[in-house]
Design a protein around this motif. Structure first.
Motif: not given
Length: 373
Positions: A192-202, A215-226
């Motif tokens: 339930t925590a406010r969640t940010l997910v960061i991925a390294g594209r490589e 990100a798809d499973a945690v409600a409201g999560a944001a996803l950033v790919e670098i």
């Protein structure tokens, strides 16, 4: 530093909101060297070392360790520092620790950032094999190919490669045991925590698909790919990680401002904002971020209950200007005039009759203004 606790480094004001930073397997808290100093401007940053890494004692975990065991060590560290609730960000194994904390201790982790990590690490066999080889041969062979596992070609951070080489083999292997047993895929929806997910594209170790799964499973999560980042994004692309983390952590101020408006009303908040100066700006930000973004959003008490507590505290300290504002807020939070009167009557017993007498005068004026409106 006691050997019963993880080694750590603290940065930033002691009064600032706490932020714990977790490392990846094979690295020390130096992983955060390019990020932590900037985050410490607005947060009390605590970055910690895994057992047998950096300055943490290897005996803190043993064979068959779990991510839960590591999470318990993090909680023990937080407890020793007097930290109850904290934002958390972690890389790889450190990110897995964050997922465990957010799932099993939601009351302590309102904000989570999972960086180049996963809800599972490709099954147990590769980690069991790595643990066995490390126990037999040590870590030099892993240090030799650390750059290719952690970074894109041509990039390196010698300090982190040295961390890999000098880690304690037994503790490193126990961390491998923890990764082998880790799989939260079926339980991610419970976070339930406010969640940010960061991925390294490589990133070959935890590819973007692993982060998208979270990100798809945690409600409201944001996803950033670098783009251009491999597995250790805070070391390879610190500015991109900083930008994402700042936006995520500043959500407390934005959320707090929304709650402040809901409780106090737009008219009051607009007046406060109009009076803001360069001298008071940081204080206004502190109020929005901490009082409204952390305390008033804590679900432990309802807003009705918080209004009752606030009215009593204001009466006890004689803050009658603020009391008028919070009588109006109490009405917005659902308290009836009779309930407000009952709170004031209770305060006469515990705060004193003169204080309650003044409080009744203030509350009566506010309620009469409301009925005339």
């Amino acid at each position: 530093m006691t050997e019963k606790l993880l080694n750590f480094r603290a940065e930033g004001p002691a009064s600032a909101p706490p932020l714990l930073l977790g490392p990846s397997l094979g690295t020390s808290y130096a992983l955060w060297d390019e990020v932590a100093p900037e985050l410490s401007i607005t947060h009390r940053v605590i970055r910690w070392d895994l057992p047998g890494h950096g300055g943490s004692a290897p005996g803190l975990i043993g064979p068959g360790a779990t991510v839960g065991d590591l999470a318990d060590l993090v909680l023990a560290l937080a407890d020793s520092l007097g930290i109850d609730r904290f934002a958390y960000a972690g890389v790889s194994l450190g990110g897995a620790v964050g997922l465990h904390l957010a799932l099993h201790h939601p009351e302590r982790v309102p904000s989570l950032a999972v960086i180049c990590s996963s809800a599972h690490f490709n099954g147990s066999k590769p980690w069991e094999e790595r643990a066995a080889r490390v126990r037999a041969e040590g870590l030099d062979w892993l240090a030799e190919n650390a750059d290719s596992r952690w970074f894109t070609p041509g990039f390196t951070v010698p300090r982190l490669v040295a961390d890999q080489r000098t880690a304690d083999p037994a503790a490193y292997a126990a961390c491998c045991d923890a990764l082998a047993a880790f799989d939260l895929r079926e339980r991610l929806a419970g976070i339930t925590a406010r969640t940010l997910v960061i991925a390294g594209r490589e990133d070959p170790a935890t590819p973007p698909a692993h982060l998208r799964e979270i990100a798809d499973a945690v409600a409201g999560a944001a996803l950033v790919e670098i783009p251009g980042s491999s597995h250790l994004a805070p070391a390879q692309c610190p500015e991109a990680v900083l930008t994402a983390l700042r936006a995520h952590l500043d959500g407390g101020a934005r959320r707090g401002m929304a709650v402040r408006r809901e409780v106090l009303g737009d008219e009051h908040v607009d007046r406060a904002q109009a009076r803001q100066t360069a001298f008071t700006a940081r204080y206004q930000d502190f109020i929005s971020r901490y009082a409204w973004g952390e305390i008033w959003t804590d679900p432990t008490l309802s807003r009705r209950e918080r209004s009752m507590v606030t009215l009593t505290a204001l009466i006890a300290h004689g803050h009658y200007d603020e009391l008028a504002m919070h009588v109006r807020a109490a009405r917005r939070n659902g308290l009836t005039a009779e309930e407000i009167g009952a709170v004031l009557l209770q305060s006469a017993v515990y705060c004193g009759v003169p204080a309650a007498n003044s409080a009744f005068a203030v509350a009566q004026r506010v309620l009469e203004e409301e009925s005339d409106a």
